[in-house]
Design a protein around this motif. Structure first.
Motif, PDB file in Angstrom:
ATOM      1  N   SER A   1      -8.686   6.242   2.269  1.00  0.00           N
ATOM      2  CA  SER A   1      -8.697   4.947   2.387  1.00  0.00           C
ATOM      3  C   SER A   1      -8.156   4.449   1.279  1.00  0.00           C
ATOM      4  O   SER A   1      -8.060   2.869   0.938  1.00  0.00           O
ATOM      5  N   THR A   2      -7.712   5.017   0.297  1.00  0.00           N
ATOM      6  CA  THR A   2      -6.852   4.522  -1.003  1.00  0.00           C
ATOM      7  C   THR A   2      -5.712   5.317  -0.917  1.00  0.00           C
ATOM      8  O   THR A   2      -5.547   6.470  -0.694  1.00  0.00           O
TER       9      THR A   2
ATOM     10  N   GLU B   1       2.488   1.686  -3.476  1.00  0.00           N
ATOM     11  CA  GLU B   1       1.492   2.270  -4.304  1.00  0.00           C
ATOM     12  C   GLU B   1       1.440   3.774  -4.341  1.00  0.00           C
ATOM     13  O   GLU B   1       1.548   4.488  -5.155  1.00  0.00           O
TER      14      GLU B   1
ATOM     15  N   TYR C   1       0.831  -1.106  -0.128  1.00  0.00           N
ATOM     16  CA  TYR C   1       0.086   0.071   0.164  1.00  0.00           C
ATOM     17  C   TYR C   1       0.806   1.208  -0.032  1.00  0.00           C
ATOM     18  O   TYR C   1       0.583   2.090  -0.688  1.00  0.00           O
TER      19      TYR C   1
ATOM     20  N   GLN D   1      -4.821   6.616  -4.194  1.00  0.00           N
ATOM     21  CA  GLN D   1      -5.113   7.363  -5.136  1.00  0.00           C
ATOM     22  C   GLN D   1      -5.886   8.830  -4.488  1.00  0.00           C
ATOM     23  O   GLN D   1      -5.595   9.759  -4.771  1.00  0.00           O
TER      24      GLN D   1
END
Length: 163
Positions: free
Chosen positions: A116-117, A46, A43, A119
């Motif tokens: 929560s992401t 990313e 994560y 991006q």
């Protein structure tokens, strides 16, 4: 009414993002190092990749990971989780540590919570002038910690340095 609630949520999330920097010297330095590292969750990787993709799409050099930075992002993210709020408390101490232990000539920090992401957190930072300036700044290295609290809320600390 639903759009108003959504807008209020977006405003609330952006209010949780803050940036902080300490620029002592602004010279051009390039770093073409990658960001692959075993001290990074998938994560976190990313998020780091999205930041570097943004930099390269704007003609800026990629930032390299530095473990000395990770020690500071880990400790500060734990601090924010324990406090239950985002902050730049003790940023001067983190910056001093990196000047002494990583030959940092300038430092900057982005923090966030609630996204929560990958991006979403990167978009949040890019939509904030101060955060964007840190991401697009004249830095050579960075690192990031993304951790969830016991109530599953994400907290993020991203530090940039220039050696």
């Amino acid at each position: 009414m639903k759009q108003l609630k959504s807008l209020a949520l977006v405003i609330l999330l952006f209010s949780f993002c803050i940036s902080c920097s300490s620029n002592e010297d602004m010279e051009n330095l390039d770093s073409d190092s990658g960001t692959e590292n075993t001290n990074v969750s998938s994560y976190e990787q990313e998020i780091l990749d999205l930041i570097n993709a943004h930099r390269t799409s704007n003609g800026l050099s990629r930032l390299a990971l530095l473990d000395a930075i990770k020690t500071q992002t880990n400790a500060h993210t734990d601090y924010m989780i324990n406090a239950g709020a985002i902050s730049h408390d003790n940023f001067n101490q983190r910056s001093a540590y990196l000047r002494e232990n990583a030959d940092a000539r300038s430092t900057a920090e982005n923090v966030a919570s609630g996204y929560s992401t990958a991006q979403a957190v990167v978009n949040g930072w890019l939509n904030s002038q101060g955060h964007r300036q840190n991401i697009e700044g004249n830095y050579t290295h960075f690192h990031l910690t993304a951790k969830q609290s016991s109530n599953n809320r994400w907290y993020y600390t991203n530090i940039f340095i220039r050696q």
